[in-house]
Write a protein that holds these residues in place. Structure first.
Motif, PDB file in Angstrom:
ATOM      1  N   ASP A   1       0.848  -1.087  -0.043  1.00 49.50           N
ATOM      2  CA  ASP A   1       0.134  -0.219  -0.092  1.00 49.50           C
ATOM      3  C   ASP A   1       1.105   1.439   0.026  1.00 49.50           C
ATOM      4  OD1 ASP A   1      -2.728   1.139   0.170  1.00 49.50           O
ATOM      5  OD2 ASP A   1      -2.045   1.896   2.164  1.00 49.50           O
TER       6      ASP A   1
ATOM      7  N   GLU B   1      -3.518  -7.713   0.959  1.00 53.50           N
ATOM      8  CA  GLU B   1      -4.774  -6.986   0.943  1.00 53.50           C
ATOM      9  C   GLU B   1      -4.640  -5.550   0.210  1.00 53.50           C
ATOM     10  OE1 GLU B   1      -6.494  -5.912   4.993  1.00 53.50           O
ATOM     11  OE2 GLU B   1      -7.057  -8.155   5.116  1.00 53.50           O
TER      12      GLU B   1
ATOM     13  N   ARG C   1      -5.622  -2.274  -0.109  1.00 49.48           N
ATOM     14  CA  ARG C   1      -6.213  -1.046   0.796  1.00 49.48           C
ATOM     15  C   ARG C   1      -6.234   0.505   0.035  1.00 49.48           C
ATOM     16  NH1 ARG C   1      -2.269  -2.484   6.123  1.00 49.48           N
ATOM     17  NH2 ARG C   1      -3.285  -4.780   6.074  1.00 49.48           N
TER      18      ARG C   1
ATOM     19  N   THR D   1     -13.797  -1.316   6.068  1.00 48.35           N
ATOM     20  CA  THR D   1     -13.128  -1.183   4.616  1.00 48.35           C
ATOM     21  C   THR D   1     -14.482  -0.889   3.752  1.00 48.35           C
ATOM     22  OG1 THR D   1     -11.531  -2.898   5.186  1.00 48.35           O
ATOM     23  CG2 THR D   1     -12.152  -2.483   2.699  1.00 48.35           C
TER      24      THR D   1
END
Length: 248
Positions: A78, A120, A122, A167
């Motif tokens: 990220d 993930e 993000r 999220t």
């Protein structure tokens, strides 16, 4: 192939092909913030790539990736996306639109690298911008097929995250754009099977927004002179979703 070999070496090489011109322009322009100059961002990206190489070696050598290692991969990935966005913003400020777009476009392969290593995703908005630019650039069905496959990969990776709070709230808008862009890419491919798949995904994930999408799609069919096979699929979903519902 859109990305010949999607690994850190490819991302690093593309970055190093774009960055020097922006660094040079930044030095000539005398960018005032030393911590956010092209030179500082270039150095930060090089350090990040080294860290990611070390981390992925550790993850791949372990019998099983731990939650801690995957969280670190997600965090560093990220950070990489945000570095690319910062670099893109500076390039735009230096009146270098091509380099700005090319730098933001690197967020797409970075995002794919993250999710392919079980991390993930993000930050979604710049990735969607890149996907949309490619969709506008490509015309060949084979290219759009590849782009569609990448959008499927992103959606499948993101879908479990979109069931979680906060999220779901934070990424609701870019998530909806991603799902709709996938449907637009499929429509432009002129491949009825892909269109059906994308529309089913749209109806499942964005049922509240599907009616407007199909109403607008019907308006575009004649204006853009789409093939009859494509029109038939759009009309089918318009009849199912796009018309006002009445109570009986």
């Amino acid at each position: 192939m859109l990305f010949p070999i999607l690994d850190l070496s490819y991302i690093g090489q593309r970055f190093d092909a774009i960055a020097p011109a922006v660094v040079s322009a930044g030095m000539q322009a005398g960018v005032k913030d030393p911590d956010n100059s092209p030179t500082a961002l270039q150095q930060a990206m090089h350090r990040l790539m080294e860290l990611l190489e070390i981390l992925i070696d550790q993850v791949e050598s372990a019998d099983e990736a731990t939650h801690t290692s995957l969280d670190e991969l997600s965090e560093l990935g990220d950070y990489g996306i945000k570095l690319l966005v910062d670099f893109s913003t500076i390039a735009a400020g230096l009146e270098m639109p091509r380099e700005s777009e090319e730098m933001e476009d690197l967020t797409l392969p970075m995002a794919l690298w993250i999710v392919r290593h079980q991390g993930e995703l993000r930050t979604l908005e710049p990735v969607i911008n890149s996907l949309a630019r490619l969709a506008n650039r490509f015309r060949e069905p084979s290219q759009l097929q590849q782009l569609y496959d990448l959008s499927v990969e992103l959606i499948q990776a993101m879908e479990p995250l979109m069931q979680q709070e906060p999220t779901r709230i934070e990424l609701a808008h870019p998530w909806s754009i991603l799902v709709m862009n996938q449907a637009i890419i499929a429509t432009r491919s002129y491949q009825p099977e892909l269109i059906e798949q994308a529309y089913e995904t749209l109806c499942r994930l964005l049922p509240d927004q599907a009616p407007d999408f199909f109403r607008e799609g019907m308006e575009q069919m004649d204006a853009q002179n789409y093939p009859q096979l494509v029109k038939e699929v759009v009309e089918k979903y318009y009849n199912l979703w796009g018309q006002p519902r009445t109570l009986h």
